[in-house]
Design a protein around this motif. Structure first.
Motif, PDB file in Angstrom:
ATOM      1  N   ASP A 153       0.823  -1.205   0.000  1.00 24.76           N
ATOM      2  CA  ASP A 153       0.000   0.000   0.000  1.00 24.76           C
ATOM      3  C   ASP A 153       0.859   1.258   0.000  1.00 24.76           C
ATOM      4  OD1 ASP A 153      -2.272  -1.586   0.029  1.00 24.76           O
ATOM      5  OD2 ASP A 153      -2.639  -1.322   2.184  1.00 24.76           O
ATOM      6  N   LEU A 154       1.933   1.252   0.781  1.00 18.78           N
ATOM      7  CA  LEU A 154       2.824   2.409   0.833  1.00 18.78           C
ATOM      8  C   LEU A 154       3.452   2.657  -0.533  1.00 18.78           C
ATOM      9  CD1 LEU A 154       4.209   4.676   2.390  1.00 18.78           C
ATOM     10  CD2 LEU A 154       5.872   2.987   3.229  1.00 18.78           C
ATOM     11  N   GLU A 155       3.857   1.597  -1.208  1.00 22.59           N
ATOM     12  CA  GLU A 155       4.416   1.748  -2.550  1.00 22.59           C
ATOM     13  C   GLU A 155       3.394   2.405  -3.477  1.00 22.59           C
ATOM     14  OE1 GLU A 155       5.690  -0.763  -6.512  1.00 22.59           O
ATOM     15  OE2 GLU A 155       4.876  -1.844  -4.790  1.00 22.59           O
ATOM     16  N   GLN A 156       2.172   1.902  -3.480  1.00 25.86           N
ATOM     17  CA  GLN A 156       1.137   2.452  -4.362  1.00 25.86           C
ATOM     18  C   GLN A 156       0.815   3.903  -4.003  1.00 25.86           C
ATOM     19  OE1 GLN A 156      -0.033   0.873  -7.211  1.00 25.86           O
ATOM     20  NE2 GLN A 156       1.723  -0.356  -6.592  1.00 25.86           N
ATOM     21  N   ASP A 157       0.784   4.208  -2.720  1.00 23.13           N
ATOM     22  CA  ASP A 157       0.513   5.579  -2.288  1.00 23.13           C
ATOM     23  C   ASP A 157       1.631   6.525  -2.731  1.00 23.13           C
ATOM     24  OD1 ASP A 157      -1.802   4.617  -1.115  1.00 23.13           O
ATOM     25  OD2 ASP A 157      -1.023   4.725   0.932  1.00 23.13           O
ATOM     26  N   LEU A 158       2.863   6.070  -2.623  1.00 23.96           N
ATOM     27  CA  LEU A 158       3.999   6.884  -3.059  1.00 23.96           C
ATOM     28  C   LEU A 158       3.963   7.117  -4.567  1.00 23.96           C
ATOM     29  CD1 LEU A 158       6.712   5.295  -0.782  1.00 23.96           C
ATOM     30  CD2 LEU A 158       6.235   7.755  -0.907  1.00 23.96           C
ATOM     31  N   LEU A 159       3.646   6.071  -5.330  1.00 23.82           N
ATOM     32  CA  LEU A 159       3.571   6.218  -6.782  1.00 23.82           C
ATOM     33  C   LEU A 159       2.441   7.165  -7.183  1.00 23.82           C
ATOM     34  CD1 LEU A 159       4.185   2.509  -7.883  1.00 23.82           C
ATOM     35  CD2 LEU A 159       5.794   4.436  -8.037  1.00 23.82           C
ATOM     36  N   ALA A 160       1.309   7.052  -6.515  1.00 27.00           N
ATOM     37  CA  ALA A 160       0.178   7.934  -6.830  1.00 27.00           C
ATOM     38  C   ALA A 160       0.509   9.385  -6.486  1.00 27.00           C
ATOM     39  CB  ALA A 160      -1.067   7.473  -6.073  1.00 27.00           C
ATOM     40  N   ALA A 161       1.141   9.599  -5.340  1.00 25.59           N
ATOM     41  CA  ALA A 161       1.525  10.959  -4.946  1.00 25.59           C
ATOM     42  C   ALA A 161       2.569  11.522  -5.909  1.00 25.59           C
ATOM     43  CB  ALA A 161       2.044  10.977  -3.510  1.00 25.59           C
ATOM     44  N   ALA A 162       3.512  10.687  -6.340  1.00 22.32           N
ATOM     45  CA  ALA A 162       4.519  11.137  -7.306  1.00 22.32           C
ATOM     46  C   ALA A 162       3.847  11.580  -8.606  1.00 22.32           C
ATOM     47  CB  ALA A 162       5.534  10.028  -7.563  1.00 22.32           C
ATOM     48  N   ALA A 163       2.846  10.846  -9.043  1.00 22.16           N
ATOM     49  CA  ALA A 163       2.130  11.209 -10.272  1.00 22.16           C
ATOM     50  C   ALA A 163       1.345  12.512 -10.082  1.00 22.16           C
ATOM     51  CB  ALA A 163       1.191  10.082 -10.690  1.00 22.16           C
ATOM     52  N   ARG A 164       0.719  12.669  -8.916  1.00 24.26           N
ATOM     53  CA  ARG A 164      -0.063  13.885  -8.649  1.00 24.26           C
ATOM     54  C   ARG A 164       0.816  15.127  -8.602  1.00 24.26           C
ATOM     55  NH1 ARG A 164      -3.149  10.613  -5.506  1.00 24.26           N
ATOM     56  NH2 ARG A 164      -1.968  10.934  -3.604  1.00 24.26           N
ATOM     57  N   HIS A 165       2.059  14.965  -8.156  1.00 28.98           N
ATOM     58  CA  HIS A 165       2.943  16.115  -7.951  1.00 28.98           C
ATOM     59  C   HIS A 165       4.146  16.047  -8.897  1.00 28.98           C
ATOM     60  CE1 HIS A 165       0.456  17.047  -4.531  1.00 28.98           C
ATOM     61  NE2 HIS A 165       0.592  15.791  -4.131  1.00 28.98           N
ATOM     62  N   ARG A 166       3.864  15.694 -10.127  1.00 29.22           N
ATOM     63  CA  ARG A 166       4.911  15.518 -11.138  1.00 29.22           C
ATOM     64  C   ARG A 166       5.715  16.798 -11.360  1.00 29.22           C
ATOM     65  NH1 ARG A 166       4.419  11.488 -15.636  1.00 29.22           N
ATOM     66  NH2 ARG A 166       5.111  10.555 -13.906  1.00 29.22           N
ATOM     67  N   THR A 167       5.092  17.958 -11.208  1.00 29.18           N
ATOM     68  CA  THR A 167       5.811  19.206 -11.466  1.00 29.18           C
ATOM     69  C   THR A 167       6.744  19.588 -10.327  1.00 29.18           C
ATOM     70  OG1 THR A 167       3.986  20.529 -10.593  1.00 29.18           O
ATOM     71  CG2 THR A 167       4.013  20.123 -12.976  1.00 29.18           C
ATOM     72  N   ASP A 168       6.562  19.001  -9.167  1.00 26.31           N
ATOM     73  CA  ASP A 168       7.482  19.219  -8.053  1.00 26.31           C
ATOM     74  C   ASP A 168       8.555  18.142  -8.181  1.00 26.31           C
ATOM     75  OD1 ASP A 168       8.852  19.333  -5.614  1.00 26.31           O
ATOM     76  OD2 ASP A 168       7.055  20.021  -4.562  1.00 26.31           O
ATOM     77  N   HIS A 169       9.575  18.456  -8.963  1.00 24.26           N
ATOM     78  CA  HIS A 169      10.547  17.443  -9.387  1.00 24.26           C
ATOM     79  C   HIS A 169      11.245  16.757  -8.227  1.00 24.26           C
ATOM     80  CE1 HIS A 169       9.816  18.425 -13.513  1.00 24.26           C
ATOM     81  NE2 HIS A 169      10.012  19.717 -13.245  1.00 24.26           N
ATOM     82  N   GLU A 170      11.621  17.512  -7.223  1.00 28.77           N
ATOM     83  CA  GLU A 170      12.303  16.890  -6.079  1.00 28.77           C
ATOM     84  C   GLU A 170      11.395  15.862  -5.413  1.00 28.77           C
ATOM     85  OE1 GLU A 170      14.176  17.891  -1.698  1.00 28.77           O
ATOM     86  OE2 GLU A 170      13.571  19.544  -2.980  1.00 28.77           O
ATOM     87  N   PHE A 171      10.162  16.267  -5.099  1.00 27.57           N
ATOM     88  CA  PHE A 171       9.233  15.334  -4.468  1.00 27.57           C
ATOM     89  C   PHE A 171       8.977  14.137  -5.377  1.00 27.57           C
ATOM     90  CE2 PHE A 171       5.074  13.506  -3.928  1.00 27.57           C
ATOM     91  CZ  PHE A 171       5.057  13.229  -2.577  1.00 27.57           C
TER      92      PHE A 171
END
Length: 163
Positions: A17-35
């Motif tokens: 679940d943590l992996e999926q949550d991290l991937l989803a958050a990364a996709a949502r905040h694609r323009t925040d390159h560091e995050f």
């Protein structure tokens, strides 16, 4: 030893679940390159943890499915990505990032607690394989936890005072 099995299953599911949550958050905040890039990197750790936990589960008579593959981007993911690009980091998107960081932090804390429980039972039963697994994986979960905490400390003052 049903308790070990229950703990392995909880930890395995939590890491997936943590992996999926991290991937989803990364996709949502694609323009925040560091995050975006750090979230993708630490999601890989959770994927590796789940795979190792599945192996350990087999040693304890459990059938834990393997790690989830990278999810195929659906229409919702494409929409979130476009919205992220269009908005950049505005107060609204910053609050969304802060909310995601809070949820990620709590998920990592839950996994860390399960790692601690597994370490204690492994020590009590003198299970060297589980002790090695915990010793290899738990420090990475603690780093995920520290990363989310640091990001909240950096972003919260700026974002919350601008709303």
């Amino acid at each position: 030893m049903a308790g070990i099995g229950i703990t392995l299953r909880l930890l395995h599911d939590g890491e997936r679940d943590l992996e999926q949550d991290l991937l989803a958050a990364a996709a949502r905040h694609r323009t925040d390159h560091e995050f975006h890039h750090v979230a993708l990197d630490v999601a890989r750790w959770s994927r590796e943890h789940a795979a190792r936990l599945a192996d350990a589960g087999r040693d304890h008579g459990l059938d834990l499915s393997g790690p989830r593959g990278n999810p195929s981007p659906g229409s919702l993911a494409a929409l979130l990505e476009k919205a992220s690009e269009a908005l950049g980091r505005r107060p609204g998107t910053g609050l969304l990032l802060l909310n995601d960081l809070r949820d990620l932090h709590l998920a990592a804390a839950r996994s860390s607690l399960h790692w601690e429980m597994l370490a204690q039972v492994a020590q009590a039963t003198r299970d060297e394989l589980l002790l090695t697994l915990v010793g290899d994986c738990h420090p990475q979960t603690l780093r995920q936890l520290r990363w989310t905490n640091t990001m909240v400390k950096i972003l919260a003052p700026q974002l919350l005072s601008s709303v």
